[in-house]
Design a protein around this motif. Structure first.
Motif, PDB file in Angstrom:
ATOM      1  N   ASP A   1       5.013   4.018   9.383  1.00 34.96           N
ATOM      2  CA  ASP A   1       5.308   4.163  10.800  1.00 34.96           C
ATOM      3  C   ASP A   1       6.623   4.918  10.974  1.00 34.96           C
ATOM      4  N   GLU A   2       7.095   5.037  12.231  1.00 35.26           N
ATOM      5  CA  GLU A   2       8.301   5.827  12.496  1.00 35.26           C
ATOM      6  C   GLU A   2       9.574   5.224  11.910  1.00 35.26           C
ATOM      7  N   LYS A   3       9.575   3.911  11.636  1.00 30.98           N
ATOM      8  CA  LYS A   3      10.734   3.263  11.012  1.00 30.98           C
ATOM      9  C   LYS A   3      10.583   3.176   9.495  1.00 30.98           C
TER      10      LYS A   3
ATOM     11  N   ARG B   1      -0.306  -1.117  -3.451  1.00 30.95           N
ATOM     12  CA  ARG B   1       0.657  -2.128  -3.007  1.00 30.95           C
ATOM     13  C   ARG B   1       2.044  -1.832  -3.573  1.00 30.95           C
ATOM     14  N   ASN B   2       2.118  -1.505  -4.868  1.00 28.20           N
ATOM     15  CA  ASN B   2       3.403  -1.217  -5.506  1.00 28.20           C
ATOM     16  C   ASN B   2       4.043   0.051  -4.944  1.00 28.20           C
ATOM     17  N   ALA B   3       3.242   1.090  -4.714  1.00 35.85           N
ATOM     18  CA  ALA B   3       3.778   2.336  -4.160  1.00 35.85           C
ATOM     19  C   ALA B   3       4.282   2.122  -2.732  1.00 35.85           C
ATOM     20  N   ASN B   4       3.583   1.272  -1.968  1.00 37.88           N
ATOM     21  CA  ASN B   4       4.029   0.946  -0.605  1.00 37.88           C
ATOM     22  C   ASN B   4       5.371   0.236  -0.611  1.00 37.88           C
ATOM     23  N   MET B   5       5.551  -0.686  -1.555  1.00 35.46           N
ATOM     24  CA  MET B   5       6.781  -1.473  -1.606  1.00 35.46           C
ATOM     25  C   MET B   5       8.010  -0.620  -1.867  1.00 35.46           C
ATOM     26  N   VAL B   6       7.858   0.481  -2.606  1.00 33.85           N
ATOM     27  CA  VAL B   6       9.013   1.336  -2.909  1.00 33.85           C
ATOM     28  C   VAL B   6       8.981   2.643  -2.122  1.00 33.85           C
ATOM     29  N   SER B   7       8.126   2.708  -1.085  1.00 34.61           N
ATOM     30  CA  SER B   7       8.046   3.829  -0.136  1.00 34.61           C
ATOM     31  C   SER B   7       7.725   5.180  -0.776  1.00 34.61           C
TER      32      SER B   7
END
Length: 131
Positions: free
Chosen positions: A66-68, A14-20
């Motif tokens: 995703d692409e964005k 979750r944390n890694a997703n939040m900061v891409s």
């Protein structure tokens, strides 16, 4: 010492997703590898690999966007906790977002998605919801 390794894994993702971040590293275990395998087959992550660092094994998960550049995983929620286990029969397994999300269930046949557990008529411990 970590008392809930699954919650720790979900929080790191979750944390890694939040900061891409592209990847996230987690201390490895058989249960975490099975969970990563399910996430890959359901299309929530790109890939996973087990690396050996010294005498320890590390699970490296490649996240999917995703692409964005928005994360594919919008929510990870731990259901069954060490202090309060949550079990369901096959008939009572939850449908996450009306079937759009996935509930991961720990059964006697290993980790299964809610759909597959319902199909095989097996209940078990509901570990987490992912959507």
């Amino acid at each position: 010492m970590n008392t809930d390794p699954i919650a720790d894994m979900l929080t790191r993702i979750r944390n890694a997703n939040m900061v891409s971040h592209e990847t996230v590293e987690i201390p490895s275990s058989k249960l975490k590898i099975e969970l990563a395998k399910l996430l890959k087959t359901e299309g929530f992550i790109s890939d996973y690999a087990v690396k050996e660092v010294g005498k320890f094994k590390i699970l490296e998960i490649t996240l999917k966007y995703d692409e964005k550049r928005r994360p594919v995983i919008s929510k990870l929620q731990r259901v069954s906790k060490p202090g309060l286990r949550t079990y369901c029969k096959a008939k009572n397994l939850p449908k996450v977002l009306g079937g759009m999300g996935v509930a991961i269930v720990s059964t006697s046949k290993g980790l299964l998605t809610d759909r597959k557990a319902r199909k095989e008529n097996i209940g078990g411990e509901v570990l987490c919801y992912i959507y």
